[in-house]
Design an enzyme around this catalytic site. Sequence first.
Site, PDB file in Angstrom:
ATOM      1  CG  HIS A  63     -38.876 -17.309 -14.156  1.00 17.40           C
ATOM      2  ND1 HIS A  63     -38.967 -16.226 -14.384  1.00 17.40           N
ATOM      3  CD2 HIS A  63     -38.283 -18.098 -14.564  1.00 17.40           C
ATOM      4  CE1 HIS A  63     -37.928 -16.120 -15.504  1.00 17.40           C
ATOM      5  NE2 HIS A  63     -37.607 -17.398 -15.559  1.00 17.40           N
ATOM      6  CD  GLU A  64     -39.934 -12.933 -12.616  1.00 17.53           C
ATOM      7  OE1 GLU A  64     -39.810 -11.870 -12.161  1.00 17.53           O
ATOM      8  OE2 GLU A  64     -39.039 -13.444 -13.464  1.00 17.53           O
TER       9      GLU A  64
END
Length: 206
Positions: free
Chosen positions: A136-137
């Site tokens: 994620h991210e």
Amino acid sequence: MTKKLALIGGGGHAISLLDILPSPEQAAGYVDFTATDTMPVAYLGDDDSFIAGHSPEEWCVAVTLVSGPSCRLAKRAEIISRYADYDAPVIVAPTAIVSPSASMGRGTAVFHRAVIKARTVTGRHCVVNTGAIIEHECRIGNNVFIGPGAVICGGVSIGSNTYIGAGAIIKPGVSICDNAVIGAGAVVIRNIDEAGTYVGVPAKKS
């Protein structure tokens, strides 16, 4: 009118890309210095002849030349710049998993069983190879190669023209500069701020 797709490069990566298209016939041909017997689609000539005779209004491209770590990704970046006027589709294997909140730049290819998680952003013309995981991210620059089975943990930033070798692991939150090479199986546990080749566990500049 749907644009015809040309593969820019006729080596192993081009063959792998044909394998993740819904149908190999979606590629109208390939561009390379010379024709090869291994490609099952038409030879379209070299770069100069293709660009001279094939309009960006009618053709799109997938850059399937992938330089190994020994020559970085500089040559591939040069080729990408030559084809800047051509559209380049995002190509995702049917077995890959890409979060709806992830974003991929034009020309990026995601191969079988790769995973791209929530709110990750990739730049243009990246390769996320077989079984690689981007958590994620993450923020991935342009022309980044992520090798088979590599694991990019959450919140990682990777600069442009960077090569992540097969099976490498990047610790959460780490930042890697442009033009870095992370060797196969290396484990990056701290930021990399200087271009070069990094190998080992933990990864150190070689």
